[in-house]
Scaffold this motif. Structure first.
Motif, PDB file in Angstrom:
ATOM      1  N   UNK A 107       7.929   2.693  -7.132  1.00 26.18           N
ATOM      2  CA  UNK A 107       8.124   1.508  -6.290  1.00 26.18           C
ATOM      3  C   UNK A 107       9.475   0.868  -6.569  1.00 26.18           C
ATOM      4  N   UNK A 108       9.922   0.922  -7.832  1.00 23.80           N
ATOM      5  CA  UNK A 108      11.204   0.327  -8.191  1.00 23.80           C
ATOM      6  C   UNK A 108      12.362   1.079  -7.551  1.00 23.80           C
ATOM      7  N   UNK A 109      12.254   2.416  -7.496  1.00 25.02           N
ATOM      8  CA  UNK A 109      13.308   3.217  -6.886  1.00 25.02           C
ATOM      9  C   UNK A 109      13.509   2.827  -5.425  1.00 25.02           C
ATOM     10  N   UNK A 110      12.406   2.529  -4.737  1.00 24.49           N
ATOM     11  CA  UNK A 110      12.480   2.178  -3.321  1.00 24.49           C
ATOM     12  C   UNK A 110      12.363   0.672  -3.092  1.00 24.49           C
ATOM     13  N   UNK A 111      12.814  -0.103  -4.077  1.00 20.91           N
ATOM     14  CA  UNK A 111      12.686  -1.557  -3.977  1.00 20.91           C
ATOM     15  C   UNK A 111      13.426  -2.130  -2.774  1.00 20.91           C
ATOM     16  N   UNK A 112      14.496  -1.467  -2.321  1.00 20.11           N
ATOM     17  CA  UNK A 112      15.247  -2.005  -1.187  1.00 20.11           C
ATOM     18  C   UNK A 112      14.440  -1.963   0.103  1.00 20.11           C
ATOM     19  N   UNK A 151       3.338   5.676  -3.145  1.00 16.66           N
ATOM     20  CA  UNK A 151       4.486   6.378  -3.718  1.00 16.66           C
ATOM     21  C   UNK A 151       4.333   6.519  -5.227  1.00 16.66           C
ATOM     22  N   UNK A 152       3.843   5.466  -5.881  1.00 20.29           N
ATOM     23  CA  UNK A 152       3.636   5.522  -7.334  1.00 20.29           C
ATOM     24  C   UNK A 152       2.557   6.557  -7.669  1.00 20.29           C
ATOM     25  N   UNK A 153       1.399   6.449  -6.999  1.00 20.99           N
ATOM     26  CA  UNK A 153       0.294   7.380  -7.254  1.00 20.99           C
ATOM     27  C   UNK A 153       0.693   8.798  -6.850  1.00 20.99           C
ATOM     28  N   UNK A 154       1.337   8.915  -5.686  1.00 21.95           N
ATOM     29  CA  UNK A 154       1.715  10.233  -5.185  1.00 21.95           C
ATOM     30  C   UNK A 154       2.689  10.947  -6.097  1.00 21.95           C
ATOM     31  N   UNK A 155       3.579  10.198  -6.731  1.00 24.43           N
ATOM     32  CA  UNK A 155       4.552  10.827  -7.623  1.00 24.43           C
ATOM     33  C   UNK A 155       3.952  11.140  -8.990  1.00 24.43           C
ATOM     34  N   UNK A 156       2.977  10.344  -9.449  1.00 22.77           N
ATOM     35  CA  UNK A 156       2.352  10.600 -10.746  1.00 22.77           C
ATOM     36  C   UNK A 156       1.284  11.692 -10.655  1.00 22.77           C
ATOM     37  N   UNK A 157       0.473  11.664  -9.598  1.00 23.47           N
ATOM     38  CA  UNK A 157      -0.582  12.673  -9.455  1.00 23.47           C
ATOM     39  C   UNK A 157       0.029  13.882  -8.759  1.00 23.47           C
ATOM     40  N   UNK A 158       0.519  14.795  -9.560  1.00 25.71           N
ATOM     41  CA  UNK A 158       1.143  15.992  -9.028  1.00 25.71           C
ATOM     42  C   UNK A 158       0.627  17.213  -9.764  1.00 25.71           C
ATOM     43  N   UNK A 164       0.817  -1.215   0.000  1.00 24.61           N
ATOM     44  CA  UNK A 164       0.000   0.000   0.000  1.00 24.61           C
ATOM     45  C   UNK A 164       0.844   1.254   0.000  1.00 24.61           C
ATOM     46  N   UNK A 165       1.907   1.265   0.816  1.00 24.28           N
ATOM     47  CA  UNK A 165       2.791   2.431   0.864  1.00 24.28           C
ATOM     48  C   UNK A 165       3.540   2.598  -0.453  1.00 24.28           C
ATOM     49  N   UNK A 166       3.966   1.481  -1.050  1.00 29.08           N
ATOM     50  CA  UNK A 166       4.643   1.550  -2.344  1.00 29.08           C
ATOM     51  C   UNK A 166       3.701   2.049  -3.442  1.00 29.08           C
ATOM     52  N   UNK A 167       2.440   1.577  -3.412  1.00 29.93           N
ATOM     53  CA  UNK A 167       1.449   2.048  -4.386  1.00 29.93           C
ATOM     54  C   UNK A 167       1.202   3.543  -4.208  1.00 29.93           C
ATOM     55  N   UNK A 200       2.605  -3.012  -6.951  1.00 29.27           N
ATOM     56  CA  UNK A 200       2.359  -1.590  -6.660  1.00 29.27           C
ATOM     57  C   UNK A 200       2.461  -0.745  -7.923  1.00 29.27           C
ATOM     58  N   UNK A 201       3.400  -1.088  -8.800  1.00 35.16           N
ATOM     59  CA  UNK A 201       3.575  -0.337 -10.050  1.00 35.16           C
ATOM     60  C   UNK A 201       2.344  -0.440 -10.935  1.00 35.16           C
ATOM     61  N   UNK A 202       1.829  -1.651 -11.121  1.00 33.82           N
ATOM     62  CA  UNK A 202       0.673  -1.862 -11.998  1.00 33.82           C
ATOM     63  C   UNK A 202      -0.595  -1.262 -11.391  1.00 33.82           C
ATOM     64  N   UNK A 203      -0.815  -1.477 -10.094  1.00 31.35           N
ATOM     65  CA  UNK A 203      -2.001  -0.915  -9.439  1.00 31.35           C
ATOM     66  C   UNK A 203      -1.997   0.610  -9.510  1.00 31.35           C
ATOM     67  N   UNK A 204      -0.865   1.216  -9.197  1.00 34.44           N
ATOM     68  CA  UNK A 204      -0.770   2.672  -9.243  1.00 34.44           C
ATOM     69  C   UNK A 204      -1.009   3.209 -10.635  1.00 34.44           C
ATOM     70  N   UNK A 205      -0.430   2.549 -11.636  1.00 32.58           N
ATOM     71  CA  UNK A 205      -0.590   3.000 -13.011  1.00 32.58           C
ATOM     72  C   UNK A 205      -2.044   2.948 -13.465  1.00 32.58           C
ATOM     73  N   UNK A 206      -2.719   1.831 -13.251  1.00 26.24           N
ATOM     74  CA  UNK A 206      -4.096   1.675 -13.715  1.00 26.24           C
ATOM     75  C   UNK A 206      -5.028   2.694 -13.065  1.00 26.24           C
ATOM     76  N   UNK A 207      -4.841   2.924 -11.773  1.00 23.80           N
ATOM     77  CA  UNK A 207      -5.672   3.905 -11.079  1.00 23.80           C
ATOM     78  C   UNK A 207      -5.487   5.304 -11.631  1.00 23.80           C
ATOM     79  N   UNK A 208      -4.240   5.695 -11.845  1.00 22.76           N
ATOM     80  CA  UNK A 208      -3.954   7.040 -12.355  1.00 22.76           C
ATOM     81  C   UNK A 208      -4.418   7.187 -13.798  1.00 22.76           C
TER      82      UNK A 208
END
Length: 486
Positions: free
Chosen positions: A228-233, A27-34, A22-25, A244-252
């Motif tokens: 999510x990939x940037x913070x994969x560690x 991050x994806x949504x938060x960075x795309x929806x700006x 959820x936190x990774x998703x 998280x990448x796919x879920x965030x993308x589809x929602x946005x």
């Protein structure tokens, strides 16, 4: 202050701090929806009609979905590579290419963060004329204060910052959903039909031209898909990165299509394209009155500040991980007592500060920053897609999995072709300006190689560097002669 940490101590810290899917998703949504989603109505209104807009989203949607699948696949097939946005490029194409991917992503983040500040001040300029279009001296001064407040907050810890990002992501989605809901009820079929093929006064425009004019805009609003990939560690499970990448993308993507298409049923295209940024606020005001502008503007401020937080986290993480991978000098491989890559964060925000000052001399600071950030981001996107394609072609990691190889071969090929197409759509001017940033930035690569007592370039890497130098010199010449105007 900060101190250099060994790989062992970093690994220990990583096991203590993990991020859920959820936190990774978020991050994806938060960075795309700006900033981008709030400027989409007028950006598309200036560029295209309904059909062109839908074609653009189909191209962008398919291309970016393939990139999302690429990140998902690589997270599973190369789980040992952290901060994949550059690690994949290094693994597939060598040290200097990996460095360029890291530097381009970092520079894109810095330029993108600058655009956020310009839009914040442009939004406030609607209510406080002293801020103008976001590139006045008072605007830059206030933006600088906000920049350093966030800087010192992030120094308190990544976990706390990502937790705040999740809250902000939820808060900024609400006004966008309300905007969509109101437009559904205000929608007029006759206006929509008139805008369908381009709108009155735009009859001479070809559909190809309309679509091309939107492509860098679509790239900009999707930048962040690699969050999510940037913070994969920090992921609890490696599979969470791809999910998280796919879920965030589809929602946005769903939000972006609705925010783009519905305004064509509210006002004629000529009026839509002329609305002052943030155009979502102006359009909402035309439906519900002045309070609508204020409501969306507040949502934008929350959204952009949240996106700035997410992108600052990304921007600081990449040079830190690149230093750990021996692609950047060792002074960037430092964390403070809170586990924050502090030296990298300082370098990032000092660079954003310099870009903010530069906006004083740009007539269209936001548009320039938007397009330049998109062009820079496409470089690591292209390299990541090409690495996935290379794995499938060479059958690496596919020895016992030929069925998946065929699927991933198609996905990698489409993602690579899409990235090349977007670079073409952006035009030569943006590539030259990108080279003007990447070429002097190569000094960090020189420093890293000298620290390691290693030869700087292999022959083919020297060729790539030479091309970048020529491109940078061409950009300087074009700027000095007025052929490129910023």
């Amino acid at each position: 202050m900060s101190s250099t940490t060994s790989p062992e101590s970093t690994d220990t810290a990583s096991t203590k701090e993990t991020l859920s899917v959820g936190a990774l998703t978020a991050l994806v949504v938060g960075s795309m929806v700006g900033a981008g989603i709030f400027t989409i109505p007028s950006a598309f209104g200036r560029a295209t009609g309904v059909v062109g807009g839908l074609i653009a989203w189909v191209i962008a949607g398919v291309g970016m979905l393939m990139l999302a699948f690429v990140f998902q696949t690589l997270a599973q097939r190369k789980p040992d590579l952290d901060s994949g946005i550059f690690a994949y490029a290094k693994k597939g194409f060598g040290n200097y290419i990996g460095f360029l991917a890291a530097l381009a992503f970092w520079a894109s983040s810095c330029v993108g963060n600058t655009s956020y500040f310009v839009l914040i001040k442009s939004t406030l300029g609607e209510f406080f004329p002293i801020f103008g279009d976001g590139n006045t001296v008072p605007a830059v001064f206030v933006a600088s204060i906000i920049l350093w407040i966030f800087h010192f907050m992030i120094l308190q810890g990544v976990k706390q910052a990502t937790g705040l990002n999740t809250i902000v992501t939820i808060a900024k989605i609400v006004p966008i959903l309300i905007f969509i809901f109101v437009l559904l009820f205000a929608f007029k079929a006759d206006i929509f039909a008139a805008n369908f093929w381009g709108g009155q006064g735009y009859d001479a425009e070809s559909l190809f031209t309309q679509v091309r004019n939107t492509m860098l805009v679509t790239v900009f609003v999707f930048i962040g898909i690699e969050g999510a990939s940037v913070y994969s560690r920090f992921a609890e499970k490696r599979s969470d990165v791809g999910l998280a990448t796919v879920l965030g993308f589809l929602g946005v993507l769903c939000l972006l299509i609705l925010v783009t298409v519905l305004p064509y049923g509210i006002v004629p295209r000529a009026e839509l394209g002329a609305i002052r940024n943030p155009s979502m606020a102006g359009l909402f005001e035309s439906i519900v009155g002045r309070w609508g502008n204020i409501f969306i503007s507040v949502g934008l401020l929350i959204s952009v500040l949240g996106a700035f937080l997410a992108w600052t986290l990304f921007a600081a993480e990449v040079p830190f991980m690149a230093a750990k991978s021996k692609l950047m000098p060792n002074f960037l491989n430092r964390e403070n007592s809170n586990g924050v890559p502090s030296t990298s964060l300082w370098m990032t925000n000092l660079t954003v500060q310099a870009f903010l000052i530069a906006t004083l001399f740009s007539q269209q600071a936001f548009i320039l920053a938007l397009e330049l950030a998109s062009s820079l981001a496409l470089i690591p996107y292209l390299l990541v897609a090409a690495f996935a394609l290379k794995l499938a072609l060479t059958r690496e990691t596919y020895e016992q999995d030929s069925r998946s190889r065929n699927r991933d071969l198609v996905i990698g090929a489409i993602a690579t072709a899409y990235s090349i197409l977007m670079l073409y759509a952006g035009g030569l001017e943006k590539l030259l300006l990108s080279a003007l940033i990447l070429t002097p930035g190569t000094i960090l690569f020189f420093m890293a190689r000298q620290e390691q007592n290693r030869k700087i370039f292999k022959p083919w890497e020297l060729f790539i560097f030479s091309v970048a130098v020529i491109a940078a010199l061409s950009a300087l010449f074009a700027l000095s002669t007025g052929r490129i105007v910023i």
